[in-house]
Design a protein around this motif. Structure first.
Motif, short mmCIF file in Angstrom:
data_model
loop_
_atom_site.label_atom_id
_atom_site.label_comp_id
_atom_site.label_asym_id
_atom_site.label_seq_id
_atom_site.Cartn_x
_atom_site.Cartn_y
_atom_site.Cartn_z
N UNK A 83 0.90 -1.23 -0.06
CA UNK A 83 0.03 -0.15 0.00
C UNK A 83 0.76 1.11 -0.15
N UNK A 84 0.69 2.16 -1.03
CA UNK A 84 1.60 3.48 -0.87
C UNK A 84 1.33 4.22 0.14
N UNK A 85 2.43 4.72 0.73
CA UNK A 85 2.24 5.83 1.83
C UNK A 85 1.30 5.43 2.94
N UNK A 86 1.55 4.13 3.16
CA UNK A 86 0.63 3.56 4.29
C UNK A 86 1.35 4.20 5.59
N UNK A 87 2.66 4.32 5.52
CA UNK A 87 3.25 4.68 6.76
C UNK A 87 2.94 6.18 7.12
N UNK A 88 2.59 7.22 6.06
CA UNK A 88 2.28 8.36 6.29
C UNK A 88 0.80 8.51 7.23
N UNK A 89 0.04 7.67 6.75
CA UNK A 89 -1.21 7.51 7.59
C UNK A 89 -1.34 7.02 8.86
N UNK A 90 -0.21 5.91 8.99
CA UNK A 90 -0.15 5.28 10.31
C UNK A 90 0.71 6.06 11.41
N UNK A 91 1.73 6.86 10.92
CA UNK A 91 2.54 7.56 11.77
C UNK A 91 2.68 9.03 11.48
N UNK A 92 2.11 9.61 10.33
CA UNK A 92 1.98 11.06 9.99
C UNK A 92 3.35 11.47 9.37
N UNK A 93 3.30 12.36 8.37
CA UNK A 93 4.37 12.97 7.84
C UNK A 93 4.00 14.28 7.11
N UNK A 94 3.76 15.42 7.94
CA UNK A 94 3.02 16.65 7.65
C UNK A 94 3.92 17.25 6.51
N UNK A 95 5.17 16.77 6.33
CA UNK A 95 5.95 17.41 5.37
C UNK A 95 5.52 17.16 3.79
N UNK A 96 4.73 16.19 3.88
CA UNK A 96 4.11 15.86 2.59
C UNK A 96 2.75 16.41 2.27
N UNK A 97 2.45 17.44 3.12
CA UNK A 97 1.01 17.90 3.12
C UNK A 97 1.07 18.77 1.82
N UNK A 98 -0.46 18.84 1.14
CA UNK A 98 -0.47 19.50 -0.23
C UNK A 98 -1.33 20.69 0.19
N UNK A 99 -1.55 21.30 -1.09
CA UNK A 99 -2.28 22.58 -0.71
C UNK A 99 -3.74 22.10 -0.53
N UNK A 100 -4.33 21.21 -1.36
CA UNK A 100 -5.84 20.85 -0.94
C UNK A 100 -5.97 20.56 0.51
N UNK A 101 -4.96 19.78 0.97
CA UNK A 101 -5.13 19.34 2.64
C UNK A 101 -5.15 20.70 3.33
N UNK A 102 -4.28 21.75 3.27
CA UNK A 102 -4.49 23.04 3.73
C UNK A 102 -5.88 23.62 3.61
N UNK A 103 -6.15 23.69 2.46
CA UNK A 103 -7.46 24.28 2.20
C UNK A 103 -8.61 23.65 2.91
N UNK A 104 -8.59 22.22 3.17
CA UNK A 104 -9.54 21.50 3.74
C UNK A 104 -9.65 21.84 5.26
N UNK A 105 -8.41 21.98 5.89
CA UNK A 105 -8.22 21.88 7.29
C UNK A 105 -8.62 23.64 7.63
N UNK A 106 -8.24 24.63 6.62
CA UNK A 106 -8.60 26.02 6.91
C UNK A 106 -10.03 26.11 6.81
N UNK A 107 -10.77 25.31 6.12
CA UNK A 107 -12.47 25.24 5.90
C UNK A 107 -13.02 24.77 7.07
N UNK A 108 -12.42 23.69 7.57
CA UNK A 108 -12.66 23.08 8.75
C UNK A 108 -12.73 23.81 10.02
#
Length: 278
Positions: free
Chosen positions: A115-140
């Motif tokens: 599974x690609x990037x599974x460790x990012x979901x299990x342990x986190x890696x905010x250095x890979x965060x994208x602009x859409x991710x930031x927009x979703x968090x800002x809206x939330x």
């Protein structure tokens, strides 16, 4: 590598911006979780989200979207079982916690290859965060701020004295289910920050630290946001230097701050007791 050198990189700027919005959302929802003593429920929803992530990997869906749907349904299921079906709350949480983990592991293993990037979901890696991710968090964050500004008093009434809230004709069940949905959405959108394994900590540790200094709900929110963001900045810097998942040092920093704050509070209390005795 110096901190100001890191600031010149776009991925680090995105990480800081994502951390800020995640800390705002977690500060608001996490304060509600702590004062309502819903920490175990948040842990159940967090780990249940693995079911949605596994299904997303297997069927080719967006893992965050599928995790959000799975988490919201799990949150509703926990609330429904514990309030309407006579099932003990801890039993309902444990059931959905285990179900989500089991479903996620099954689908991850059924998918050919790794599974690609599974460790990012299990342990986190905010250095890979994208602009859409930031927009979703800002809206939330914006939605949560508006909700608590407009309906904060009603939410607290329903949370701490549901009988009184019903006498005021407040939709208590609607409020509870809405807050459960808010917890689930905040958890899923914050997965990139520290991962499923550690996410429960960012919803509780800064808020516990803030609660050492104040019991006022609004002050607790502001203080927990500041503590959480401080932990993110230090954690991001250390993770970049040591090349390890950022979530590990974010949580480590926040726990160190909590222990230090608790030690300071105890010293102050002990000093006051000695002055009174004298």
């Amino acid at each position: 590598m110096e901190f100001f050198d890191l600031l010149s990189y776009t991925f680090f700027q995105n990480a800081l911006l994502g951390s800020l919005f995640a800390c705002i959302a977690c500060g608001i929802i996490g304060s509600y979780v702590v004062v309502r003593r819903l920490v175990f429920i948040s842990g159940g929803i967090t780990h249940a989200s693995l079911g949605g992530i596994g299904m997303g990997f297997y069927f080719g869906w967006n893992p965050i979207l599928s995790a959000m749907i799975f988490s919201i349904l799990s949150a509703f299921g926990i609330e429904w079982l514990s309030s309407r079906q006579g099932v003990r709350e801890d039993s309902a949480i444990g059931s959905f916690w285990s179900l989500g983990m089991a479903v996620g592991i099954i689908f991850i293993y059924l998918k050919p290859g790794f599974a690609p990037n599974l460790s990012d979901y299990l342990f986190g890696n905010i250095l890979t965060i994208t602009i859409p991710d930031i927009v979703y968090l800002a809206i939330l964050s914006l939605v949560l701020i508006l909700v608590f500004i407009l309906f904060g008093r009603q939410i607290l009434f329903a949370a701490f004295d549901s009988d009184f809230a019903k006498t005021r004709n407040l939709p208590v069940n609607l409020i509870k289910y809405t807050m459960m949905m808010g917890i689930a959405i905040t958890i899923v959108l914050s997965i990139r920050l520290v991962g499923i394994v550690l996410l429960m900590s960012i919803l509780t540790v800064p808020q516990m630290t803030a609660n050492l200094f104040t019991s006022d709900f609004v002050k607790m929110i502001f203080l927990s946001i500041l503590i959480g963001f401080f932990g993110c900045i230090v954690g991001l810097f250390l993770s970049a230097i040591l090349d390890v998942p950022s979530g590990v040092f974010i949580i480590f920093t926040q726990i160190v701050v909590f222990l230090g704050a608790r030690w300071i509070v105890r010293l102050i209390q002990k000093s006051k007791q000695q002055r009174v005795a004298a």
